[in-house]
Design a protein around this motif. Structure first.
Motif, PDB file in Angstrom:
ATOM      1  N   THR A  59      32.046 -19.269  26.226  1.00 24.11           N
ATOM      2  CA  THR A  59      31.470 -20.489  26.809  1.00 24.11           C
ATOM      3  C   THR A  59      32.584 -21.435  27.234  1.00 24.11           C
ATOM      4  N   GLY A  60      33.666 -21.440  26.494  1.00 21.93           N
ATOM      5  CA  GLY A  60      34.816 -22.273  26.873  1.00 21.93           C
ATOM      6  C   GLY A  60      35.397 -21.861  28.211  1.00 21.93           C
ATOM      7  N   VAL A  87      32.327 -32.759  30.930  1.00 26.97           N
ATOM      8  CA  VAL A  87      32.263 -31.365  30.467  1.00 26.97           C
ATOM      9  C   VAL A  87      32.731 -31.262  29.015  1.00 26.97           C
ATOM     10  N   SER A  88      33.729 -32.010  28.625  1.00 30.04           N
ATOM     11  CA  SER A  88      34.168 -31.995  27.220  1.00 30.04           C
ATOM     12  C   SER A  88      33.046 -32.459  26.295  1.00 30.04           C
ATOM     13  N   PHE A  89      32.305 -33.456  26.739  1.00 30.72           N
ATOM     14  CA  PHE A  89      31.128 -33.901  25.983  1.00 30.72           C
ATOM     15  C   PHE A  89      30.141 -32.740  25.836  1.00 30.72           C
ATOM     16  N   LEU A  90      29.870 -32.059  26.929  1.00 32.69           N
ATOM     17  CA  LEU A  90      28.935 -30.931  26.899  1.00 32.69           C
ATOM     18  C   LEU A  90      29.441 -29.797  26.005  1.00 32.69           C
ATOM     19  N   MET A  91      30.753 -29.582  25.998  1.00 32.70           N
ATOM     20  CA  MET A  91      31.338 -28.551  25.150  1.00 32.70           C
ATOM     21  C   MET A  91      31.083 -28.851  23.671  1.00 32.70           C
ATOM     22  N   CYS A  92      31.080 -30.118  23.336  1.00 37.40           N
ATOM     23  CA  CYS A  92      30.811 -30.502  21.946  1.00 37.40           C
ATOM     24  C   CYS A  92      29.315 -30.508  21.640  1.00 37.40           C
ATOM     25  N   GLN A  94      26.984 -28.788  22.833  1.00 38.17           N
ATOM     26  CA  GLN A  94      26.368 -27.463  22.745  1.00 38.17           C
ATOM     27  C   GLN A  94      26.309 -26.980  21.298  1.00 38.17           C
ATOM     28  N   ALA A  95      27.095 -27.608  20.436  1.00 39.34           N
ATOM     29  CA  ALA A  95      27.114 -27.220  19.024  1.00 39.34           C
ATOM     30  C   ALA A  95      25.796 -27.523  18.315  1.00 39.34           C
ATOM     31  N   TRP A  99      24.469 -21.042  17.018  1.00 36.51           N
ATOM     32  CA  TRP A  99      25.352 -19.964  17.459  1.00 36.51           C
ATOM     33  C   TRP A  99      26.465 -20.459  18.377  1.00 36.51           C
ATOM     34  N   LEU A 100      26.432 -21.759  18.740  1.00 35.40           N
ATOM     35  CA  LEU A 100      27.503 -22.370  19.534  1.00 35.40           C
ATOM     36  C   LEU A 100      28.191 -23.499  18.765  1.00 35.40           C
ATOM     37  N   SER A 101      28.032 -23.502  17.457  1.00 37.36           N
ATOM     38  CA  SER A 101      28.505 -24.627  16.656  1.00 37.36           C
ATOM     39  C   SER A 101      30.002 -24.613  16.365  1.00 37.36           C
ATOM     40  N   TYR A 102      30.681 -23.556  16.700  1.00 34.10           N
ATOM     41  CA  TYR A 102      32.128 -23.461  16.440  1.00 34.10           C
ATOM     42  C   TYR A 102      32.873 -24.096  17.622  1.00 34.10           C
ATOM     43  N   ILE A 103      32.975 -25.417  17.596  1.00 27.71           N
ATOM     44  CA  ILE A 103      33.555 -26.175  18.708  1.00 27.71           C
ATOM     45  C   ILE A 103      35.005 -25.772  19.003  1.00 27.71           C
TER      46      ILE A 103
END
Length: 165
Positions: A59-60, A87-92, A94-95, A99-103
Motif C-alpha cells: 500500500t505504501g 496522502v501521508s494522512f491517508l497512509m496513517c 488506513q490503519a 490488516w493495514l494497521s502496521y503504519i
C-alpha cells in the motif's frame, strides 16, 4: 545457544544469499533489506507478521505512486507538498483497518518507491522477496535455537554421555 545468536547466524547467511539473488535477478538489494526490516519490526510474528508487513509495504508503494502522479499536475510547488501531506494522512488513517494497521510498513513501501524514483515494478518484487527473506531469517533462527537447546538439554540429562568432555 541464545535465540539472538541463532537468529544472527541465519540472518547473516540469508543476507548474503539475498544479496546474490538480488543482483542475479536485477532487483534492488537495499529495497529487499527494507522489506526484511519491515518484517522484523512488525508487531506480529510468523506468517501474520509477514502478511501485515507485505500488505502495508505494497500500500505504501501505491501511496507513493499517487503522490508522484498527482504532483506531476501540481502547477505550484507548494501544491505538491500539500498532496504529500494529504496522502501521508491517508497512509496513517488506513490503519483503522486491522490488516493495514502496521503504519511503519506503509511508510517503508512509500519511501522505497521514492528512493527508486517511482520504479514500482522494481520496488515491489524487491520488497516482497525481502519480506520473505526476513521471515526465513527469523523462523530459521528460532528453529536453530530450539534445536540446539533441545540437544544441549538431552546431553545434560543424567546417564547421557556429554559431548563436552
Amino acid at each position: 545457544m541464545t535465540t539472538l545468536t541463532a537468529i544472527a547466524i541465519t540472518t547473516g547467511l540469508l543476507s548474503g544469499l539475498w544479496g546474490w539473488i538480488a543482483v542475479s535477478l536485477g532487483l534492488l538489494s537495499w529495497a529487499g533489506f527494507l522489506g526484511c526490516t519491515s518484517y522484523f519490526a512488525s508487531p506480529r510474528d510468523g506468517l501474520k507478521g509477514l502478511r501485515d508487513s507485505l500488505v502495508t509495504n505494497l500500500t505504501g508503494v501505491g501511496w507513493a505512486m499517487a503522490i508522484l502522479y498527482c504532483s506531476e499536475f501540481a502547477s505550484v510547488e507548494i501544491a505538491a507538498y500539500a498532496i504529500t501531506g494529504v496522502v501521508s494522512f491517508l497512509m496513517c488513517i488506513q490503519a483503522k483497518k486491522a490488516w493495514l494497521s502496521y503504519i511503519p510498513g506503509t511508510f517503508v513501501g512509500c519511501c522505497a518507491t521514492f528512493a527508486a524514483n517511482g520504479d514500482w515494478q522494481l520496488v515491489i518484487p524487491s520488497l516482497l522477496f525481502g519480506g520473505v527473506f526476513g521471515y526465513l531469517m527469523k523462523s530459521s533462527g528460532l528453529w536453530l535455537a530450539k534445536r540446539q537447546n533441545r540437544i544441549e538439554l538431552q546431553n545434560s540429562e543424567p546417564g547421557v554421555e556429554s559431548s563436552r568432555s
